[in-house]
Design an enzyme around this catalytic site. Structure first.
Site, mmCIF file in Angstrom:
data_model
loop_
_atom_site.group_PDB
_atom_site.id
_atom_site.type_symbol
_atom_site.label_atom_id
_atom_site.label_comp_id
_atom_site.label_asym_id
_atom_site.label_seq_id
_atom_site.Cartn_x
_atom_site.Cartn_y
_atom_site.Cartn_z
ATOM 1 C CG ASP A 1 -2.206 -0.566 0.856
ATOM 2 O OD1 ASP A 1 -2.724 -0.341 0.018
ATOM 3 O OD2 ASP A 1 -2.910 -1.197 1.607
ATOM 4 C CB CYS A 2 3.750 2.181 1.594
ATOM 5 S SG CYS A 2 3.026 2.091 3.109
#
Ligand code: BGC
Ligand code: NOJ
Length: 810
Positions: A484-485
């Site tokens: 997600d990063c």
């Protein structure tokens, strides 16, 4: 250092001091009513949705730690204490907390009074039961007072923690005999209320927090308990409603008295809300409470809960010479899989239950470790998830469990999401053989007018990737992939902008080698589903696309010694020798290898050797190395974390099993198991003072080598680690893998693992599988089923046959 021990016979972890490094919690409930409960009785309850229907309040990140729970105070002369130690923190003469499967037990002893509290959520009802037993161990008669305490949440936990100008005026309660009704907002749009009741006459009550605690007091020293000694009979009007019962108890020497407290959630049909003007219809509460009036009622419900769990946990069991493996496989890993299935990432002690509902990616992965437990619930979940998919195959990243509608706060554009739906569905069908799910009509974005078959949903998932490729013919990453990063289209320059939502949801350049790995694995699984439906043309088409992707990975996703991780929006490599930092990442190496990419070319082995060389540390396999030391606009949140934490070179437990599985694919059992052990709670129990989180469940992240305290865990419980590790140990290391044709046995164990037996219930039959390992790490030499030698290592499934005795020789 340990703070307790495993009691395997009772399937419990026994905590022997309340002063654990962090609160160690448990989850109660399976079917709608859920509670989190810590080893000091902290926690809270909600119905179905931790954001929208929160029943009691909790103070996240409060001081002192783990504040607010469902407390029992005992006043014995001038001494006030709690069986779970908090909140008074009166030093106890004896303390024990047993977290079990769906229940927690507390024992506190002070000045010869013993209190035993058993708390659980019965399977059949929307309530939590607490049986409180008080025993006088002295030779004198004791006159003590028992006070209960819960603080109501005004339902919407988000609003409850922010909208004080309104909330301080809305709280409403009713008190009838021993039952306190919490009915805030019932007068208008709600048709539900909560109750807190006890099966005995009471000597007082309070429902106003201010009246009970007193101004400038807190739960540590409620004025009513510590000073007045008597409840005030307060009826809350606004402010903060609570529920407190007071019971005066006389205990003769040796005598035990028992009380049953019920915290319940009740609903009325819209047109039956009222008994009379302003008086709420209490029929559902009365019905609920009538069921739990005696110890026998509670004990019967508890027995049913234990039987239910024993049955579930008998679906996959192992007997090996390794107690830690047995314990994790037979008890805790599967239990955590149920909890992650129920909660997704919504409510833990690190997830507030407000921000994130059910994750599309997360819930599909949770299914992988859950599907064997209750396939019918998995089926329903798959349909719910698919119903939030968009018509082009992309998906809402999250949905709200109560409404089951996509959550537009986070939106879509996470380009790994579509493929996880294939993963979950394929796992379900391999488990059950139920292809009817593929023919179900399932809506898009909850709109039934555009519904198609489930198989068409999977086709659109598959084609979403086919139709969204970048300059190297690798999948476009969108907002992020599993990581997600890794926000390659975000370019956020201002604090407070969400890395996941800022910037365009799609960029035409940034690509993910990880998604390519997923496509190869789940593309093949999709092809198999097409074959099951007799659509050979579609299977052939899918396999062609998979081959194209495979080739693209070998061409532009290979860096010489490992797989590249991604290409950024400028088409620069991420996870390559060319990079200054972030030269090698775990995800593409683990997933491409487990998908079989580069196995026959010898590249997978090379990649996994590189992972060992550069990413391994004492506490697990780090997500990347070297850690990023400065913020990169073009990489996003990953570079926002200090080195060693979270996605920036932390040990993300979730993708450790990918590497371990990849090792089993190339047959290195010793190494697969070495990785398994590093993050395994039963092993890290020994270093609880470093690891800090619960030693019976996985946590999301362990600090990596670059961190201030390497080995320190965070974010326990709600992590895809549970499902993936269970797949790893049960299907790849112990090797009992469900295929469409039946169970395959293909172990990959360390050479000193010894022989073992797996008992597996599968498609209506019981399989007793004895494996003779002969010091080998991989490779089945022979297999017999009910005495007959069979070719290969898939146990032929025979409709109607209920027992398979399987001898496997490696
Ligand atoms: C975390 C991720 C998480 C994401 C989703 C990030 O801050 O580092 O692990 O998946 O938020 O909300
Ligand atoms: C936690 C999130 O829940 C999950 O969806 C994500 O894959 C990992 N963090 C990695 O970023």
């Amino acid at each position: 250092m340990k703070f307790g021990y495993f009691d395997d016979a009772n399937k419990e972890y026994v905590i022997t001091t309340p002063k654990t490094p962090l609160p160690w919690i448990n989850y109660l409930g399976n079917n709608g009513f859920f509670s989190l409960i810590s080893n000091t009785c902290g926690g809270y309850s909600f119905y179905k949705d931790a954001k929208l229907l929160r029943i009691t309040r909790y103070r996240y990140n409060g001081v002192p730690a783990d504040f607010n729970g469902k407390y029992f105070y005992i006043k014995d002369g001038d001494t006030v204490w709690n069986p779970g130690w908090q909140p008074t923190k009166t030093q106890l003469d004896e303390y024990e907390c047993r977290h079990g499967i769906g229940y927690s037990k507390f024992k506190g002893v002070k000045n010869d009074v013993e209190a035993n509290v058993l708390t659980f959520v019965p399977n059949e009802d929307t309530c939590e039961l607490s049986q409180v037993k008080l025993t006088n161990r002295s030779s004198q008669t004791k006159q003590i007072k028992l006070f209960s305490y819960v603080e109501w949440c005004l339902w919407n936990a988000d609003d409850d923690s922010r909208n004080f100008q309104r909330n301080f005026s809305t709280g409403e309660v009713e008190v009838i005999d021993s039952t306190i009704y919490h009915k805030t907002e019932y007068r208008e749009r709600r048709n539900h209320y909560a109750v807190y009741s006890v099966n005995s006459k009471i000597d007082g009550f309070d429902t106003s927090r201010d009246a009970f605690l007193g101004a400038y007091h807190d739960n540590r020293d409620p004025e009513v308990v510590c000073e007045k000694g008597e409840c005030t009979g307060s009826v809350a009007h606004g402010w903060s409603p609570v529920a407190v019962h007071q019971i005066n108890v006389t205990l003769n020497p040796g005598e035990t008295k028992s009380f049953v407290f019920v915290l319940g959630y009740c609903e009325n049909p819209q047109d039956e809300k009222w008994e009379s003007k302003g008086i709420i219809n209490k029929a559902p509460a009365k019905k609920l409470l009538a069921k739990y009036q005696t110890d026998a009622d509670v004990e019967a419900a508890f027995d049913r809960l234990c039987t239910y769990w024993n049955d579930l946990l008998s679906i996959y069991t192992v007997k090996s010479a390794n107690d830690k493996v047995n314990r994790m496989v037979n008890i805790w890993n599967q239990y955590q899989c149920m909890v992650t299935f129920n909660m997704s990432r919504s409510a833990s002690y690190y997830e507030s239950g407000i921000g994130r509902g059910m994750g599309f990616r997360d819930s599909n992965q949770d299914l992988l470790g859950f599907v064997h437990l209750i396939p019918e619930r998995a089926r329903e979940r798959i349909i719910d998830i698919a119903s939030t998919q968009f018509q082009d195959g992309s998906a809402y990243h999250q949905y709200q469990p109560l409404t089951k509608k996509g959550n537009s706060d986070i939106g879509s554009g996470f380009n790994d999401d579509p493929l996880w739906l294939i993963a979950g569905t394929s796992a379900y069908i391999r488990e059950t053989g139920d292809t009817s799910i593929l023919k179900e009509m399932v809506p898009y974005d909850n709109d039934m007018s555009v519904a198609t078959t489930m198989m068409e949903h999977l086709k659109r998932s598959f084609d979403y990737i086919v139709n969204h490729k970048g300059p190297h013919n690798l999948p476009l990453i969108g907002r992020a992939d599993w990581n997600d990063c890794l926000n390659l289209n975000c370019f956020s320059e201002h604090p407070g902008e969400s890395f996941q939502c800022f910037g365009p949801s799609e960029g035409p350049v940034a690509e993910s080698v990880f998604i390519a790995g997923m496509f190869v694995k789940y593309g093949e699984e999709y092809a198999q589903l097409a074959e099951l439906l007799g659509d050979q043309a579609e299977a052939d088409r899918a396999r062609k696309e998979v081959q194209i992707m495979y080739d693209a990975v070998l061409k532009d996703g290979w860096d010489g010694d490992w797989f590249v991780r991604a290409y950024d929006a400028y088409s620069h490599k991420i996870g390559s020798k060319e990079c200054e930092e972030g030269k090698i990442f775990i995800e593409s190496n683990g997933f491409c290898s487990l998908a079989g990419i580069g196995v026959k070319e010898g590249l997978a082995e090379k990649a996994l050797d590189s992972v060992k060389k550069y990413l391994d540390c004492e506490y697990g396999v780090m997500i990347l190395q070297p850690a990023y030391t400065v913020y990169h606009l073009e990489l996003g949140e990953i570079t926002s974390y200090p080195p060693g934490y979270k996605e920036n070179a932390g040990i993300f437990c979730h993708n450790n099993p990918w590497v371990s599985i990849a090792e089993t694919v190339i047959g290195r059992g010793d190494r697969a198991f070495e990785i398994y052990k590093k993050t395994c709670p039963a092993y890290t129990e020994e270093i609880s003072e470093i690891h800090k989180t619960e030693p019976y469940v996985y946590c999301q992240m362990v600090a990596g080598n670059d961190a201030y305290l390497p080995g320190e865990g965070k974010n326990s419980w709600l992590t895809g680690t549970a499902a993936w590790t269970f797949c790893n140990i049960s299907q790849y290391i112990l090797g009992v893998y469900p295929t469409h044709k039946g169970l395959q046995v293909d172990p990959c164990v360390p050479s000193d693992f010894g022989d073992y037996t797996v008992t597996r219930k599968y498609r209506g039959a019981t399989y007793n599988i004895n494996v003779k390992t002969n010091g080998s790490q991989k490779g089945v030499k022979s297999m017999t089923v009910n005495g007959q030698a069979v070719e290969g290592n898939v146990i032929p499934f025979v409709e109607g046959q209920t027992e398979y005795n399987v001898e496997v020789v490696m």
